[in-house]
Motif scaffolding. Structure first.
Motif, PDB file in Angstrom:
ATOM      1  N   ASN A 291       3.646  -0.274  -3.242  1.00 49.51           N
ATOM      2  CA  ASN A 291       2.441  -0.107  -2.428  1.00 49.51           C
ATOM      3  C   ASN A 291       1.168  -0.007  -3.274  1.00 49.51           C
ATOM      4  O   ASN A 291       0.267   0.768  -2.969  1.00 49.51           O
ATOM      5  CB  ASN A 291       2.565   1.141  -1.542  1.00 49.51           C
ATOM      6  N   ASP A 292       1.122  -0.742  -4.336  1.00 53.99           N
ATOM      7  CA  ASP A 292      -0.016  -0.635  -5.252  1.00 53.99           C
ATOM      8  C   ASP A 292      -0.965  -1.815  -5.032  1.00 53.99           C
ATOM      9  O   ASP A 292      -0.648  -2.951  -5.384  1.00 53.99           O
ATOM     10  CB  ASP A 292       0.512  -0.613  -6.694  1.00 53.99           C
ATOM     11  N   ASP A 293      -2.133  -1.521  -4.441  1.00 50.92           N
ATOM     12  CA  ASP A 293      -3.091  -2.597  -4.136  1.00 50.92           C
ATOM     13  C   ASP A 293      -3.614  -3.267  -5.393  1.00 50.92           C
ATOM     14  O   ASP A 293      -4.162  -4.359  -5.339  1.00 50.92           O
ATOM     15  CB  ASP A 293      -4.312  -2.027  -3.391  1.00 50.92           C
ATOM     16  N   ASP A 294      -3.490  -2.574  -6.490  1.00 48.09           N
ATOM     17  CA  ASP A 294      -4.081  -3.086  -7.722  1.00 48.09           C
ATOM     18  C   ASP A 294      -3.307  -4.277  -8.297  1.00 48.09           C
ATOM     19  O   ASP A 294      -3.750  -4.900  -9.250  1.00 48.09           O
ATOM     20  CB  ASP A 294      -4.145  -1.942  -8.741  1.00 48.09           C
ATOM     21  N   ILE A 295      -2.184  -4.591  -7.701  1.00 45.93           N
ATOM     22  CA  ILE A 295      -1.342  -5.641  -8.284  1.00 45.93           C
ATOM     23  C   ILE A 295      -2.082  -6.969  -8.419  1.00 45.93           C
ATOM     24  O   ILE A 295      -1.909  -7.705  -9.396  1.00 45.93           O
ATOM     25  CB  ILE A 295      -0.029  -5.819  -7.471  1.00 45.93           C
ATOM     26  N   ILE A 296      -2.946  -7.268  -7.435  1.00 46.74           N
ATOM     27  CA  ILE A 296      -3.652  -8.555  -7.497  1.00 46.74           C
ATOM     28  C   ILE A 296      -4.565  -8.591  -8.723  1.00 46.74           C
ATOM     29  O   ILE A 296      -4.649  -9.579  -9.438  1.00 46.74           O
ATOM     30  CB  ILE A 296      -4.481  -8.772  -6.207  1.00 46.74           C
ATOM     31  N   ASN A 297      -5.237  -7.453  -8.985  1.00 43.34           N
ATOM     32  CA  ASN A 297      -6.101  -7.392 -10.173  1.00 43.34           C
ATOM     33  C   ASN A 297      -5.285  -7.488 -11.453  1.00 43.34           C
ATOM     34  O   ASN A 297      -5.719  -8.057 -12.444  1.00 43.34           O
ATOM     35  CB  ASN A 297      -6.905  -6.093 -10.175  1.00 43.34           C
TER      36      ASN A 297
ATOM     37  N   TYR B 153       5.093 -16.120 -17.274  1.00 39.66           N
ATOM     38  CA  TYR B 153       5.831 -16.032 -16.015  1.00 39.66           C
ATOM     39  C   TYR B 153       5.884 -14.573 -15.580  1.00 39.66           C
ATOM     40  O   TYR B 153       5.995 -13.685 -16.423  1.00 39.66           O
ATOM     41  CB  TYR B 153       7.256 -16.579 -16.194  1.00 39.66           C
ATOM     42  N   VAL B 154       5.799 -14.375 -14.277  1.00 42.55           N
ATOM     43  CA  VAL B 154       5.832 -13.005 -13.759  1.00 42.55           C
ATOM     44  C   VAL B 154       6.994 -12.851 -12.798  1.00 42.55           C
ATOM     45  O   VAL B 154       7.263 -13.746 -11.985  1.00 42.55           O
ATOM     46  CB  VAL B 154       4.499 -12.668 -13.029  1.00 42.55           C
ATOM     47  N   GLY B 155       7.701 -11.734 -12.912  1.00 45.65           N
ATOM     48  CA  GLY B 155       8.705 -11.352 -11.921  1.00 45.65           C
ATOM     49  C   GLY B 155       8.220 -10.078 -11.245  1.00 45.65           C
ATOM     50  O   GLY B 155       8.167  -9.024 -11.887  1.00 45.65           O
ATOM     51  N   LEU B 156       7.818 -10.203  -9.995  1.00 45.74           N
ATOM     52  CA  LEU B 156       7.221  -9.061  -9.294  1.00 45.74           C
ATOM     53  C   LEU B 156       8.207  -8.520  -8.272  1.00 45.74           C
ATOM     54  O   LEU B 156       8.662  -9.251  -7.388  1.00 45.74           O
ATOM     55  CB  LEU B 156       5.927  -9.520  -8.599  1.00 45.74           C
ATOM     56  N   VAL B 157       8.547  -7.254  -8.400  1.00 48.13           N
ATOM     57  CA  VAL B 157       9.349  -6.607  -7.361  1.00 48.13           C
ATOM     58  C   VAL B 157       8.361  -5.914  -6.440  1.00 48.13           C
ATOM     59  O   VAL B 157       7.795  -4.876  -6.772  1.00 48.13           O
ATOM     60  CB  VAL B 157      10.393  -5.646  -7.968  1.00 48.13           C
ATOM     61  N   ALA B 158       8.121  -6.572  -5.312  1.00 44.54           N
ATOM     62  CA  ALA B 158       7.031  -6.161  -4.417  1.00 44.54           C
ATOM     63  C   ALA B 158       7.585  -5.242  -3.342  1.00 44.54           C
ATOM     64  O   ALA B 158       8.362  -5.669  -2.493  1.00 44.54           O
ATOM     65  CB  ALA B 158       6.402  -7.407  -3.795  1.00 44.54           C
ATOM     66  N   GLN B 159       7.157  -3.975  -3.428  1.00 39.49           N
ATOM     67  CA  GLN B 159       7.635  -2.986  -2.462  1.00 39.49           C
ATOM     68  C   GLN B 159       6.434  -2.513  -1.652  1.00 39.49           C
ATOM     69  O   GLN B 159       5.754  -1.564  -2.039  1.00 39.49           O
ATOM     70  CB  GLN B 159       8.309  -1.839  -3.220  1.00 39.49           C
ATOM     71  N   TYR B 160       6.179  -3.223  -0.566  1.00 38.59           N
ATOM     72  CA  TYR B 160       4.952  -2.969   0.201  1.00 38.59           C
ATOM     73  C   TYR B 160       5.257  -2.777   1.675  1.00 38.59           C
ATOM     74  O   TYR B 160       6.043  -3.519   2.256  1.00 38.59           O
ATOM     75  CB  TYR B 160       3.985  -4.159   0.049  1.00 38.59           C
ATOM     76  N   ASP B 161       4.581  -1.781   2.240  1.00 39.36           N
ATOM     77  CA  ASP B 161       4.659  -1.624   3.694  1.00 39.36           C
ATOM     78  C   ASP B 161       4.014  -2.833   4.362  1.00 39.36           C
ATOM     79  O   ASP B 161       4.490  -3.331   5.357  1.00 39.36           O
ATOM     80  CB  ASP B 161       3.920  -0.352   4.133  1.00 39.36           C
ATOM     81  N   ASP B 162       2.895  -3.272   3.788  1.00 36.20           N
ATOM     82  CA  ASP B 162       2.178  -4.404   4.377  1.00 36.20           C
ATOM     83  C   ASP B 162       2.011  -5.510   3.332  1.00 36.20           C
ATOM     84  O   ASP B 162       0.939  -5.726   2.778  1.00 36.20           O
ATOM     85  CB  ASP B 162       0.813  -3.915   4.886  1.00 36.20           C
ATOM     86  N   TRP B 163       3.090  -6.146   3.047  1.00 34.28           N
ATOM     87  CA  TRP B 163       3.051  -7.201   2.029  1.00 34.28           C
ATOM     88  C   TRP B 163       2.169  -8.364   2.489  1.00 34.28           C
ATOM     89  O   TRP B 163       1.540  -9.051   1.693  1.00 34.28           O
ATOM     90  CB  TRP B 163       4.475  -7.674   1.720  1.00 34.28           C
TER      91      TRP B 163
ATOM     92  N   LEU C 178      10.142 -10.784  -5.577  1.00 39.22           N
ATOM     93  CA  LEU C 178      11.269 -10.252  -4.813  1.00 39.22           C
ATOM     94  C   LEU C 178      10.721  -9.195  -3.864  1.00 39.22           C
ATOM     95  O   LEU C 178      10.199  -8.180  -4.303  1.00 39.22           O
ATOM     96  CB  LEU C 178      12.291  -9.613  -5.759  1.00 39.22           C
ATOM     97  N   ASN C 179      10.796  -9.469  -2.593  1.00 45.58           N
ATOM     98  CA  ASN C 179      10.344  -8.459  -1.623  1.00 45.58           C
ATOM     99  C   ASN C 179      11.444  -7.428  -1.411  1.00 45.58           C
ATOM    100  O   ASN C 179      12.590  -7.771  -1.172  1.00 45.58           O
ATOM    101  CB  ASN C 179      10.002  -9.125  -0.280  1.00 45.58           C
ATOM    102  N   HIS C 180      11.055  -6.202  -1.516  1.00 44.28           N
ATOM    103  CA  HIS C 180      12.022  -5.115  -1.449  1.00 44.28           C
ATOM    104  C   HIS C 180      11.314  -4.025  -0.676  1.00 44.28           C
ATOM    105  O   HIS C 180      10.341  -3.449  -1.162  1.00 44.28           O
ATOM    106  CB  HIS C 180      12.337  -4.670  -2.884  1.00 44.28           C
ATOM    107  N   HIS C 181      11.767  -3.744   0.533  1.00 40.99           N
ATOM    108  CA  HIS C 181      10.978  -2.842   1.370  1.00 40.99           C
ATOM    109  C   HIS C 181      10.936  -1.438   0.775  1.00 40.99           C
ATOM    110  O   HIS C 181      11.948  -0.943   0.254  1.00 40.99           O
ATOM    111  CB  HIS C 181      11.524  -2.803   2.803  1.00 40.99           C
ATOM    112  N   PRO C 182       9.769  -0.781   0.833  1.00 42.56           N
ATOM    113  CA  PRO C 182       9.635   0.556   0.237  1.00 42.56           C
ATOM    114  C   PRO C 182      10.704   1.532   0.722  1.00 42.56           C
ATOM    115  O   PRO C 182      11.130   2.418  -0.031  1.00 42.56           O
ATOM    116  CB  PRO C 182       8.260   1.021   0.696  1.00 42.56           C
TER     117      PRO C 182
END
Ligand SMILES: O=C(O)CCC(=O)C(=O)O
Ligand SMILES: [Fe+2]
Length: 538
Positions: free
Chosen positions: A282-288, A304-314, A338-342
């Protein structure tokens, strides 16, 4: 008489700024599009040419020099009585503060501008040397031990010789050490200095005439003092000042030494790739963070980036990610998500395990946090640093990043130096190692803790366990032990390459969302739950 400031300006080939700070105020890292800091420093300091000769006509009075303290010189590890006499002078090292006015001029007016960080006397050493008549001179050498390409003993006497970057020799003429009578250089005396070009294909002879001030690059300039003839008992007298670099091992790269700021060297490693594992909760700063990665890389195609995205509102984040505003579109092909729900998240160690699953045989693995900012050219720095220390052993580079904060929409960091992660003992509450980071300004072997928020290895590195959940403290020791067991050598970076936001931001942490029950689970795990023990190998 030449003013020393003019002299140094002509030496550097450009004007020095009116003033440079002597200490480190907070420094602004440039955002994409503006001039990178390293280039600004490089421009204001310049690189050191092979050599430069000028005259400077206000010598220190001979009576102020401790001529009676002169002793036969030697070269480290070799005695003056060995069959080959390497240097035939008498010399003494002097407290630099005693040699005025030359040092006062050169140091306070010039060197403090070149070494904004390291302008104290400690970066300076000073030698008085006297060659007697008919002596053999000083064999060809470099003033920095082992630095010249074909390798030699380097200079003697001074333990700091590895960090020398600038040699200044001031010739005082031929002196009768008893009466202090002085004669100027005459060709019949001999004792000239021969300076070679870095590739040894050509050389120049410098006359040791009174007032001659020779400056040269201590690292690349091989030189020799030619034999002396009869000089009527007079000694060839010279003062040498050496200025030292704050970051010797880094500045030594490619045998190019620079004053103060390590430059971005020509980066020949386009065929190598870097994978960055980023867990984000849930870190908004990821885009920056992504923006900082791609827009500050020397070669964004190899990242290359591997992002494990754990967001309520991806969806919201993804819209930002997709929108042209952030210029991330061109890099989308290099980003695996990789979307991974919080609600399924079980803490950072598990997330980093998932990150590793997104790795696809890139040359290097870089582990960071979701709220990170990068120095311009960060990929070049990392690869260069890594190659510098890698040798034949398995190697990990890890640092505890310096923090950043926003001021007037600019990223501000306290310091651009590297840091090293150190332990301070065991905490009572968690039973884990307490850590602190220490700012350093050179690349050194680091203590065996590995910062999860910044490590860099060839290949994937040590695998995270699949079954460690809810661990928020102890990751540094876990990694440290694992890499230690695998025989890795630990190093830090030579400069600050990336920066982390330490203050808690708007984004929530999974730890805060866990119930009391689960939090207790964390402690059990840390205090030696079976899974943990198995994985750590205690
Ligand atoms: O006196 C000189 O001309 C050079 C001396 C020198 O090379 C040294 O002391 O390292
Ligand atoms: Fe020398």
């Amino acid at each position: 008489m030449s003013d020393p400031l003019d002299l140094l300006q002509s030496f550097l080939g450009e004007s020095l700024p009116a003033s440079l700070p002597l200490t480190h105020p907070p420094t602004v890292i440039s955002e994409p599009g503006s001039t990178p800091l390293s280039q600004i420093l490089l421009k204001t300091t310049g690189s050191i040419p092979v050599y430069n000769l000028s005259t400077f006509s206000s010598p220190p009075p001979l009576s102020s020099l401790p001529l009676s303290s002169l002793k036969p010189s030697s070269i480290k590890g070799l005695t003056p009585t060995s069959s080959q006499i390497h240097r035939s002078d008498l010399s003494v090292f002097l407290p630099p503060s005693t040699i005025s006015p030359l040092i006062t001029h050169v140091s306070s007016r010039i060197v403090s501008r070149i070494f904004p960080k390291n302008s104290s006397w400690s970066s300076l050493s000073c030698q008085l040397a006297a060659y007697p008549e008919n002596s053999t001179g000083y064999v060809e050498h470099c003033d920095v031990q082992g630095s010249c390409l074909n390798g030699d003993e380097g200079d003697d006497n001074n333990n700091n010789d590895e960090s020398r970057i600038l040699t200044i020799i001031y010739y005082l003429g031929y002196v009768n050490l008893t009466t202090l009578e002085v004669l100027d250089y005459s060709p019949s005396f001999g004792g000239e200095l021969n300076v070679k070009s870095p590739d040894s294909s050509s050389s120049t002879t410098i006359k040791p005439s009174i007032g001659n001030l020779l400056t040269f690059n201590s690292l690349v300039s091989r030189h020799s003092v030619l034999p002396l003839n009869s000089t009527h008992g007079f000694h060839r007298l010279a003062l040498t000042l050496w200025y030292s670099s704050p970051s010797p091992s880094f500045l030594k790269l490619n045998s190019k030494w620079y004053l103060s700021a390590p430059p971005l060297l020509a980066d020949k490693y386009d065929d190598e790739s870097i994978f960055i594992g980023i867990p984000s909760f849930n870190d908004d700063d990821i885009i920056n963070t992504l923006k900082s990665i791609y827009l500050n890389a020397t070669n964004s195609n190899r990242i290359y980036v591997g992002l494990v995205a754990q967001y309520d509102d991806w969806g919201k984040i993804y819209t930002e990610f997709e929108s042209g505003y952030y210029n991330l579109k061109p890099f989308k092909k290099n980003i695996r998500i990789l979307n991974h729900h919080p609600s399924l998240s079980t803490g950072p160690m598990n997330s980093r395990y998932l990150c590793q699953g997104l790795y696809r045989d890139e040359t290097y693995y870089l582990s960071i946090d979701a709220h990170t900012r990068f120095r311009k050219g960060w990929d070049s720095y990392l690869i260069q640093d890594y190659k510098l220390v890698e040798g034949n052993s398995k190697t990990i580079i890890t640092s505890y990043p310096v923090g950043w904060k926003l001021e007037n929409e600019k990223v501000i960091v306290d310091c651009l130096d590297s840091t090293v992660l150190e332990s301070m003992g065991i905490t009572k509450r968690e039973g884990t190692v307490r850590q602190k980071s220490n700012v350093i300004n050179k690349q050194i072997k680091a203590p065996p803790l590995v910062a999860a928020g910044f490590y860099f290895v060839r290949g994937l590195g040590v695998k995270y366990p699949s079954n460690v959940h809810g661990v928020f403290f102890g990751e540094e020791e876990f990694l440290g032990i694992q890499y230690f067991k695998e025989g890795y050598a630990f190093w830090n970076t030579s400069v600050g390459v990336l920066f982390t936001k330490w203050e808690r931001g708007a984004g929530r942490k999974v730890e805060e969302e866990m119930g009391e029950e689960e939090r207790r689970g964390v402690e059990v795990c840390l205090r030696g739950g079976e899974e943990w023990r198995k994985e750590v190998g205690f």
